[in-house]
Design a protein around this motif. Structure first.
Motif, short mmCIF file in Angstrom:
data_model
loop_
_atom_site.label_atom_id
_atom_site.label_comp_id
_atom_site.label_asym_id
_atom_site.label_seq_id
_atom_site.Cartn_x
_atom_site.Cartn_y
_atom_site.Cartn_z
N ARG A 74 0.79 -1.16 0.01
CA ARG A 74 -0.07 -0.14 -0.11
C ARG A 74 1.05 1.23 -0.03
NH1 ARG A 74 -3.88 -1.23 4.94
NH2 ARG A 74 -2.04 -2.42 5.64
N GLY A 75 2.24 1.18 -0.03
CA GLY A 75 3.01 2.34 -0.13
C GLY A 75 3.79 2.49 1.21
N LYS A 76 4.84 3.48 1.04
CA LYS A 76 5.82 3.77 2.04
C LYS A 76 5.10 4.31 3.39
CE LYS A 76 6.84 8.22 0.25
NZ LYS A 76 7.62 9.04 -0.49
N SER A 77 3.58 4.74 3.36
CA SER A 77 2.99 5.39 4.40
C SER A 77 2.73 4.34 5.39
CB SER A 77 1.85 6.27 3.87
OG SER A 77 2.04 7.28 2.97
N TYR A 78 2.65 3.20 4.72
CA TYR A 78 2.13 1.88 5.78
C TYR A 78 3.35 1.02 6.22
CZ TYR A 78 -2.51 3.34 4.25
OH TYR A 78 -3.68 4.11 4.06
N SER A 79 4.62 1.65 6.05
CA SER A 79 5.84 0.83 6.32
C SER A 79 6.14 0.43 7.71
CB SER A 79 6.91 1.41 5.79
OG SER A 79 7.07 2.84 6.41
N GLY A 80 5.33 1.05 8.66
CA GLY A 80 5.49 0.77 10.09
C GLY A 80 4.76 -0.46 10.44
N SER A 81 4.53 -0.96 11.89
CA SER A 81 4.17 -2.61 11.83
C SER A 81 2.76 -2.30 11.88
CB SER A 81 4.77 -2.75 13.16
OG SER A 81 4.12 -2.23 14.32
N GLY A 82 1.94 -1.26 12.22
CA GLY A 82 0.66 -1.19 12.48
C GLY A 82 0.18 -1.70 13.72
N GLN A 83 1.03 -1.83 14.57
CA GLN A 83 0.89 -2.33 15.98
C GLN A 83 1.47 -1.17 16.98
OE1 GLN A 83 -0.18 -5.27 16.69
NE2 GLN A 83 0.48 -6.81 15.11
N ASN A 84 0.56 -0.28 17.54
CA ASN A 84 1.05 0.89 18.20
C ASN A 84 0.11 0.97 19.47
OD1 ASN A 84 2.04 2.08 15.64
ND2 ASN A 84 0.21 1.81 14.83
#
Length: 529
Positions: free
Chosen positions: A154-164
């Motif tokens: 989905r692109g670099k904007s979504y490069s984190g883990s998504g776990q926060n």
């Protein structure tokens, strides 16, 4: 029961009709239209809030661009979960399959799936994807070089883990408190959330910290065990080995299920639960109820601290919240404290092509078009002229208000995170509020994610055992996790972990834990060398 049997039979028959041979009548299906265009069947596993493919303009344009006839078949997640194994066992899969099969599925039935590593010269968009994102190619390539499934991005904007980890900053400010940096400080903050009426409604309705129940299938999204990062063990709860409890420590594979750090996290949770800082029904609370606590009535905040996706989890109250680095466990310094290392940018189960497609070149053309910028953006966020405006020069604008309404009405004209495609790094999308939220929360964890080596101290997401070892791992893990997670839930709520720990560790070893560690070590070494 009779009605259900009819429905299941009809569904399986419909799925079988997507292959070149019909399993319901034994007659060959036509492989071209009357005017000679190749027919390509495409299966899409969808979410319930998405409109019919037939109503999506991008799907009509895709058919025109491939110069073929696309027969769309759509199924929701629950139905596909019941049909998938039957479909593979029967040898009946569609020509192109979106979010239907994982690399593990394909490894069990390799003769059904096209080895796409041999077709890259026919797929320019996919080749460009791999050039910019080599980890996407690694993610689905097995040790022998086969690639039966393509990943998506989905692109670099979504490069984190998504776990926060997130906290109510408005409550902190009202009470004159700072964001906690240690477990002791977190406990102090949670006690204040419980006793000092931070939401100001005069009722003792605050939930200082809310956690999801444990799932005996493993450690996934927003698991309470994200607190392991406080101890220096880097989790990876999106995909891969760590979802079953395995991790790397300076190149050596271990299981945190029998680690002192895991026991420490369990004991800390027991303390918080016993003090009423976490709901006593946490272990049985349905996910819907857990999520509802985050938005409450949309006006009065009810929850202090959670693990979640982004600030959008809190709905209209998201401005009250901020992401917070995970607090350090006792005896662990700030520079030893880490955060979840899995990548939310790539998903590995996005596109597979049948090895037996009647019109394989046309099927590959459809697959490659899906990975173009044009169709990736539209799959993700909706069709041009409908929800998205193409501004030129890789810039796009989303009508966020219309998107929100269509999603609520179960009419979203795209695939959202289920896309089989790739958003290149030079693409900018104004109005993608999810990306904006994710970019904001990711900042809180950048420092902690830099505190460890993402190969030596983390089993990379692309480490993928072969079919035989995956079967062994799965069989052992079923028993191991069933015991481990039931025990953890009991200990977290009731205590008693110290007295039962040694017997518990021995029981997991008897169920194959050490065998699984050896298997993961073998494949970790294979991929990281």
């Amino acid at each position: 029961m009779k009605g259900n049997a009819v429905k299941v039979g009809a569904t399986l028959c419909a799925a079988a009709m997507l292959s070149s041979l019909s399993a319901c009548g034994g007659e060959k299906k036509a492989t071209t239209t009357s005017d000679g265009k190749p027919i390509v069947s495409v299966l899409v596993v969808k979410n319930t809030n998405q409109d019919k493919i037939a109503n999506m303009q991008w799907a009509k344009d895709l058919e025109a661009d491939c110069d073929c006839k696309i027969e769309w078949q759509e199924v929701n997640d629950d139905a596909w979960g019941q049909q998938k194994n039957t479909s593979m066992s029967a040898g009946q899969i569609s020509d192109v399959n979106i979010r239907a099969f994982s690399p593990t599925d394909a490894a069990q039935f390799p003769s059904l799936f096209e080895d796409l590593s041999q077709d890259l010269d026919k797929m320019d968009n996919v080749k460009a994807f791999f050039k910019q994102k080599p980890d996407a190619q690694k993610l689905t390539t097995d040790a022998e070089g086969h690639m039966y499934v393509l990943a998506s991005s989905r692109g670099k904007s979504y490069s984190g883990s998504g776990q926060n980890m997130m906290i109510n900053k408005s409550w902190l400010d009202k009470l004159g408190l700072e964001i906690p940096t240690t477990w002791d400080e977190l406990e102090t903050v949670l006690k204040a959330f419980k006793t000092e009426d931070p939401n100001g409604n005069g009722e003792a309705d605050e939930i200082p910290m809310n956690i999801r129940k444990l799932d005996t299938g493993g450690f996934g999204w927003y698991s309470p065990m994200l607190l392991l990062n406080s101890t220096g063990i880097a989790t990876g709860f999106n995909k891969g080995a760590t979802t079953s409890g395995y991790y790397a420590d300076n190149g050596k594979v271990k299981s945190f299920l029998v680690s002192d750090q895991y026991k420490e996290v369990i004991k800390y949770y027991n303390k918080l639960i016993s003090e009423g800082l976490i709901p006593s029904d946490w272990a049985t609370k349905a996910d819907d109820a857990y999520y509802a606590d985050q938005t409450n009535d949309g006006k009065t905040a009810k929850t202090g601290v959670i693990f979640g996706w982004s600030l959008s989890d809190f709905g209209d109250m998201k401005d009250q919240y901020v992401a917070m680095p995970v607090p350090s466990a006792p005896g662990v310094s700030a520079d030893q404290t880490v955060w979840d290392g899995s990548s939310n940018e790539f998903e590995s189960n996005k596109l597979a092509v049948s090895a037996n497609a009647a019109n394989k070149d046309a099927a590959l053309k459809v697959a490659d078009l899906l990975y173009s910028e044009k169709y990736s953006v539209q799959q993700f966020l909706g069709s041009f002229g409908q929800l998205v405006t193409d501004e030129g020069d890789h810039k796009y604008t989303v009508d966020a208000d219309k998107t929100s309404k269509l999603t609520k009405d179960n009419l979203f004209p795209g695939l959202s995170d289920r896309l089989a495609g790739w958003i290149p790094d030079d693409v900018t999308i104004e109005g993608d509020t999810n990306a904006d939220d994710i970019l904001e929360v990711n900042k809180a964890f950048e420092e902690q994610r830099s505190h460890y080596d993402h190969v030596k101290d983390y089993i990379p997401d692309y480490v993928n055992p072969d079919a035989t070892d995956n079967t062994t791992l799965a069989n052992n893990n079923t028993q191991i996790l069933n015991v481990a997670l039931q025990k953890a839930a009991t200990w977290m709520s009731e205590g008693g972990v110290d007295g039962e720990w040694d017997a518990y560790c021995k029981q997991l070893d008897n169920l194959g834990l050490q065998d699984n560690i050896k298997i993961w070590q073998k494949w970790y070494d294979t991929y990281t060398k």
